[in-house]
Design a protein around this motif. Structure first.
Motif, PDB file in Angstrom:
ATOM      1  N   LEU A  51       0.878  -1.240   0.174  1.00 20.71           N
ATOM      2  CA  LEU A  51      -0.029   0.032   0.062  1.00 20.71           C
ATOM      3  C   LEU A  51       0.989   1.161  -0.162  1.00 20.71           C
ATOM      4  N   GLN A  52       0.139   2.418  -0.428  1.00 18.57           N
ATOM      5  CA  GLN A  52       1.084   3.598  -0.529  1.00 18.57           C
ATOM      6  C   GLN A  52       0.180   4.682  -0.090  1.00 18.57           C
ATOM      7  N   PRO A  53       0.085   4.726   1.179  1.00 21.77           N
ATOM      8  CA  PRO A  53      -0.922   5.645   1.910  1.00 21.77           C
ATOM      9  C   PRO A  53      -0.615   7.124   1.414  1.00 21.77           C
ATOM     10  N   THR A  54       0.720   7.411   1.546  1.00 24.24           N
ATOM     11  CA  THR A  54       0.819   9.045   1.189  1.00 24.24           C
ATOM     12  C   THR A  54       0.258   9.385  -0.186  1.00 24.24           C
ATOM     13  N   PHE A  79      -2.817  17.458   5.011  1.00 24.12           N
ATOM     14  CA  PHE A  79      -1.921  16.192   5.266  1.00 24.12           C
ATOM     15  C   PHE A  79      -2.100  15.979   6.804  1.00 24.12           C
ATOM     16  N   LEU A  90      -6.776   2.688   8.418  1.00 19.91           N
ATOM     17  CA  LEU A  90      -5.910   1.524   8.561  1.00 19.91           C
ATOM     18  C   LEU A  90      -6.146   0.709   9.595  1.00 19.91           C
ATOM     19  N   LYS A 146       4.446   9.929  10.545  1.00 19.17           N
ATOM     20  CA  LYS A 146       5.589   9.092  10.275  1.00 19.17           C
ATOM     21  C   LYS A 146       5.102   7.623  10.323  1.00 19.17           C
ATOM     22  N   PHE A 147       4.295   7.276  11.038  1.00 17.37           N
ATOM     23  CA  PHE A 147       3.946   5.932  11.185  1.00 17.37           C
ATOM     24  C   PHE A 147       2.837   5.333  10.421  1.00 17.37           C
ATOM     25  N   PHE A 148       1.991   6.119  10.330  1.00 16.37           N
ATOM     26  CA  PHE A 148       0.590   5.602   9.616  1.00 16.37           C
ATOM     27  C   PHE A 148       0.620   6.020   8.076  1.00 16.37           C
ATOM     28  N   LEU A 149       1.373   7.363   7.934  1.00 15.73           N
ATOM     29  CA  LEU A 149       1.257   7.827   6.428  1.00 15.73           C
ATOM     30  C   LEU A 149       2.609   7.475   5.860  1.00 15.73           C
ATOM     31  N   GLY A 150       3.679   7.102   6.613  1.00 19.89           N
ATOM     32  CA  GLY A 150       4.876   6.812   5.930  1.00 19.89           C
ATOM     33  C   GLY A 150       5.654   8.207   5.304  1.00 19.89           C
ATOM     34  N   MET A 151       5.402   9.134   5.876  1.00 14.02           N
ATOM     35  CA  MET A 151       5.810  10.445   5.472  1.00 14.02           C
ATOM     36  C   MET A 151       7.459  10.422   5.670  1.00 14.02           C
ATOM     37  N   THR A 152       8.252  11.002   4.627  1.00 12.24           N
ATOM     38  CA  THR A 152       9.517  11.201   5.151  1.00 12.24           C
ATOM     39  C   THR A 152       9.733  12.550   6.215  1.00 12.24           C
TER      40      THR A 152
END
Lengths: 202, 879
Positions: A51-54, A79, A90, A146-152
């Protein structure tokens, strides 16, 4: 162009100015759309497909921007809200379909990983975030991004209007807070060991 | 516990660095790097311990690391036939995917723009589709896909195995000489073929070349992205600066010759493993295995004059030649190689010789240890030394000197500060110790990068003869950095030294001490009536007095001082510079340009004269010439921040916000400690409506130093957010720091008006008085007049408001600030028709900004507003 009032832009603006009611309303407005987008991805999920949430939120943003005249300037604020919604999506999804394949939480100390499934960890963290959010709302947003959306780090810093290093420090504090909570006996008595200290030389 | 971003940065940097070290080295590392800061050490240690304990806890996101800004994602079917397999690379603006073409049953590459960048591919790409060559990536077709964000163009291309040349070089180092020659031949042939078809690449670099090893073991190189970088922005190439030919820095268009320059850099890098730098040494000097053939192939590509560079087809011939016999000693080979080229091609001689010159110097003359804003003769000696060192710039080397007052203003007190804050290459540190009747001076020149002492100096001076120290330090710098000797005809009688130095210190310290400075220069003139220096200093002090008090008589006095200085030595650079300053202030722009032109003739590498020339063009409303002059200054020393900063301001006032923002970022990159650059960036961002970024920049500036400019800009952000009470508070603080700025008064008036406060009228009234004072001094300036018009409107004088605005628009029709103010004035007057009339001339950026202005809500409801912004949107997209 569009005769409908740009409600989301308005709401984002109010929310940005500290109107708590606006957040609830934003959830109401955005949740169905983002949830639908998220669900369509989950349905298409296959073996090995990640999956790619962002990307997903980004797409959600684009759709909403096109449909409802959301301002590009509001992307960062969007965001922050979207990360919270994604966390819910999720978690809801995980609860509904416990067999869902979350990716490995690599590097989790053995003690923790051995005791708990990844899903369970995610659910535990979700529960702890409520507590964290009450005391440190910004830190909670950091975890969501960071954790749920996986942003840098850069993306999250930008969305929250923080300096990169402040974001990183907040992220560290949030992880540590969660780690301590997860490893304390309050969460689930008996199941959690202290993290192994043997490799810690210093 | 909250100690702000700077503290966070120090802790996080320490922790990150420590975590990269083996465990047993971390403790010692932290101890060393925390430099005695016990609190920092404790915090960093604690964090590292926890990081170890936590392992990678939560480091991996719940689901995979996604990428933002992507148009396509893995698994997606695009245009009904291309299945995206994975992302394989990304550039500044585009993303490359590996995909499978179901119709043709083959693996392909897809290239698309990232979200937020242009969605449509540049038209010049059509040409690129026609080029066919084994070493050029074959582009099949342009397709269009429907996405939720609208239509997106993408390209399908041949799928290339291997990796980019830049990655290959990073992991394997330079190519073997055999491979290098093979690849060189392929690249030269490919570029020659493209040029034959009339196609310019525009962005050739190692990142745009794919290399793979064939079955036979030989390397194949393929150039990708032909024609993909359009000319949509002047700054398009800034990301890959080292491949940019000098003419591109001047803002000229990319040509075949600039491609050849870039190819030269690529060949240089793959053969030597290093970049050519500002002054390329011959390739053979880096790699003993390389023959002189490489020097012959590569060096001519770097000719400063595009016409002097070989054509790509010539390079094919050169790359094909058998290596000539080796020249024995490496050092000899370098020079012989270059000299041979220089001699062979006259036009290249100049370029090659220029590149043999040493790199630019940016010298900071540090304030005396313990110096404060007070000071006198002793500090003046350093000010004067800096002044003289500026004249050391020669035909060989570009020299920028930052004086002690400026350094102090930026909080720079050490060599390390000088590098970190101002991007300096060298620093001159001086201590003066009193020993009975004498001063003992000790000076060192430090190379900022290596921290090494380049030269040391000690001397003793009588109090009255401290100007000798200025001379000695100038000589020291001149000798240590291999600069030309200082110019003659600017000597001063030693007896007059002390008072002269005090005067110089006063005029450089701030712009308010002119009266004291005038006294000092008067005294100096009585002691030495034959030197041009005190007369030039006097003229500058009088110009400052005129600028502060706006009384014409001081301008006339300054004129007399300049004439007196000219009567002694009309060609003294110091006299020319002050004459230029006076002419500019008095609005005699042509004369000012003439003064600076002469300075440049005498000192061709002097960026100061170029920057001042640019400022005059700006004042003359000739933006193209101004930009070209700034670019020349940048070209002379691409690492010095000042020209970028001024270029940004120039763009800003033309409403070119994107360019301005870029220039300010370039400034910050080169001089990260300058308050003003952050303020400027904040102002542009705020005008573009990018509040979060604006706030970030402004808060960064306020952390360095509280300034009225930053406070005012923060006020503007809050105003646009319709948080008027907060806006008023910021504006009030700005007015508190500088009560003579009519813009701050205006803003305060606006905020108070919004809050329904009676003080609004007074603020407008005060602003009006200040603007009128300024207008009296320079009646031609449309900018000031536009504000007078606005104040009149707010104060209820309708006919005057209209009159002033009309005049302002006539005298500065291109000034976006005037246009903007005119729209706001007409809105205030309720003259909606005229507001729309004026808006017809606004740039898209200004329209965008007006579209967010809280005072223009009424205008926005008018259908014509949407029409105008809609039109501007189209224009914008085509840029």
């Amino acid at each position: 162009m569009d005769e409908r009032p740009p409600e989301i832009t308005q709401l984002l603006k109010q929310w940005r100015c500290g109107d708590a009611g606006a957040e609830a309303r934003l959830f109401e407005v955005l949740m169905p759309d983002l949830h639908r987008i998220a669900a369509s991805y989950f349905r298409g999920e296959r073996e090995g497909h990640t999956l790619q949430p962002t990307a997903l939120v980004n797409e959600g943003f684009l759709r909403l921007a096109a449909a409802k005249g959301v301002d590009w300037q509001d992307r960062g604020h969007f965001f922050v809200i979207a990360a919270r919604i994604m966390r819910r999506c999720l978690i809801d999804h995980a609860r509904a379909r416990p067999e869902v394949q979350f990716l490995s939480l690599e590097g989790l100390p053995e003690g923790v990983l051995g005791q708990r499934g990844k899903l369970e960890t995610a659910l535990a963290i979700d529960g702890l975030l409520e507590e964290m959010g009450a005391e440190f709302p910004q830190r909670c947003s950091v975890v969501e991004m960071k954790f749920f959306l996986g942003m840098t780090d850069e993306e999250a810093a930008d969305a929250l209007g923080l300096s990169l290093h402040t974001l990183q420090r907040e992220w560290y504090r949030a992880r540590r807070w969660l780690f301590e909570k997860l490893n304390s006996d309050e969460v689930k008595p008996g199941q959690w060991n202290k993290a192994p200290n043997t490799t810690n030389a210093s | 516990m909250e100690q702000g971003a700077e503290h966070d940065q120090r802790v996080m940097n320490l922790v990150a660095a420590a975590m990269r070290l083996p465990e047993d080295e971390r403790s010692a590392f932290l101890e060393r790097e925390s430099r005695g800061d016990a609190e920092l050490l404790a915090e960093a240690r604690d964090s590292v311990e926890w990081e170890v304990r936590m392992g990678g806890f939560l480091r991996e996101p719940l689901v995979t690391m996604p990428e933002m800004d992507r148009v396509f994602h893995a698994g997606q079917m695009v245009a009904g036939r291309f299945e995206i397999i994975r992302e394989v690379g990304e550039g500044g603006m585009g993303v490359v995917y590996e995909a499978f073409d179901r119709k043709r049953n083959q693996r392909i590459c897809i290239k698309t723009a990232k979200l937020g960048f242009r969605r449509a591919l540049p038209p010049e790409l059509e040409g690129a589709l026609r080029v066919r060559h084994p070493n050029i990536c074959m582009v099949n077709e342009i397709h269009t896909a429907q996405t939720p964000g609208g239509e997106v163009d993408f390209l399908t291309m041949e799928f290339l195995e291997g990796e980019t040349l830049s990655r290959h070089l990073a992991s394997h180092g330079r190519l073997s000489s055999e491979d290098a020659l093979t690849v060189a031949r392929q690249l030269c042939a490919a570029l020659a073929e493209a040029h034959r078809s009339g196609i310019v690449h525009r962005d050739l670099k190692t990142g745009n070349i794919m290399v793979s090893r064939g079955a036979g073991g030989g390397l194949r190189a393929v150039i990708t992205d032909f024609g993909l970088s359009g000319e949509n922005s002047e700054f398009a190439g800034f990301g890959t600066a080292r491949y940019m030919a000098p003419e591109l820095w001047r803002g000229e268009k990319a040509t075949k010759a600039s491609d050849v320059y870039a190819l030269g850099v690529v060949l240089y890098e793959m053969a030597t493993g290093v970049g050519p730098g500002t002054i390329p040494a011959a390739p053979s000097s880096h790699a003993p295995g390389l023959g002189a053939q490489w020097d012959y192939l590569v060096m001519p590509c770097f000719a400063g004059d595009p016409a002097a560079r070989p054509e790509a087809a010539d390079l094919v011939v050169r790359a094909g030649r058998k290596p000539r016999s080796r020249v024995p000693a490496i050092a000899a080979a370098v020079f012989a190689g270059m000299a041979a080229i220089a001699a062979a091609i006259p036009a290249v001689r100049h370029a090659v010789m220029e590149r043999l010159n040493p790199p630019s110097v940016r010298l900071v003359v540090l304030p005396l240890a313990g110096a404060t804003e007070r000071g006198g003769t002793r500090e003046g000696a350093l000010v004067e030394a800096a002044e003289r060192m500026r004249r050391l710039g020669s035909a060989r080397r570009t020299v920028a000197v930052i004086g002690p007052s400026d350094a102090l203003g930026h909080g720079v007190r050490s060599a390390e500060d000088a590098g970190r804050v101002l991007g300096a290459t060298h620093a001159l540190a001086t201590t003066l110790v009193r020993q009975e009747d004498e001063w003992k001076a000790r000076s060192v020149i430090v190379d900022v990068k290596t921290k090494e002492t380049v030269r040391e100096f000690t001397g003793k001076y009588a109090s009255l003869h401290l100007d000798d120290l200025a001379g000695a330090l100038t000589g020291l710098v001149s000798a240590a950095l291999h600069l030309d000797a200082p110019s003659r005809g600017e000597e001063l009688n030693p007896a007059a030294g002390a008072s002269y130095l005090a005067g110089m210190f006063l005029i450089r310290r701030d712009r308010r001490s002119y009266d004291d400075a005038i006294q000092m220069f008067e005294l100096t003139e009585r002691l030495d009536g034959r030197s041009p220096l005190p007369k030039a200093g006097m003229a500058e002090a009088l110009i400052q007095k005129y600028q502060a008090l706006k009384d014409r008589k001081w301008l006339d006095s300054a004129q007399r001082s300049v004439e007196a200085a000219q009567s002694v030595n009309p060609d003294s650079i110091r006299v020319l510079l002050v004459a230029g300053m006076l002419n500019q202030v008095a609005g005699r722009y042509e004369a000012a340009l003439e003064n600076y032109r002469r300075v440049q003739e005498r000192e061709p590498r002097n960026t100061e004269a170029l920057r001042r020339t640019a400022a005059v063009y700006d004042a003359m409303d000739m933006p193209d010439k101004a930009v070209s002059a700034y670019r020349k200054a940048i070209q002379l020393d691409p690492d010095f921040y000042a020209a970028y900063s001024e270029l940004g301001v120039s763009y800003y006032y033309r409403g070119k916000y994107l360019e301005a923002a870029q220039a300010f970022r370039e400034t910050i990159q080169r001089a990260p400690g300058t308050v003003q650059s952050y303020i400027n960036l904040g102002a542009v961002m705020s005008d573009m409506g990018r509040d979060a970024e604006a706030e970030k920049a402004l808060m960064a500036s306020l952390r360095i130093k509280e300034t009225h400019g930053a406070l005012n800009s923060m006020g503007a952000i809050r105003y646009y957010q319709e948080r008027y009470a907060e806006a008023a508070e910021f504006y009030q603080n700005a007015v508190g720091m500088d009560g003579r700025n009519f813009i701050y008064q205006l803003n305060l008036g606006d905020a108070w008006r919004r809050l329904g406060k009676a003080g609004a009228h007074d603020a407008y009234q005060r602003g009006m008085e200040l603007a009128l004072e300024e207008l009296k001094q320079n009646p031609k300036r449309g900018y000031t007049r536009a504000f007078v018009g606005y104040f009149a409107a707010r104060l209820g004088d309708r006919s005057r408001a209209k009159d002033e605005i009309e005049q302002a628009l006539q005298s500065a029709p291109a000034d976006v600030k005037v246009i903007r103010r005119a729209v706001l004035t007409y809105q205030a007057l309720g003259e909606i028709e005229q507001a729309f009339d004026v808006m017809g001339n606004a740039t898209p950026e200004v329209l965008g900004e007006l579209g967010r202005h809280p005072d223009l809500a009424e205008l926005r409801r008018d259908a014509r507003f949407a029409q105008l912004t809609g039109k501007a949107g189209i224009q914008n997209g085509a840029r």
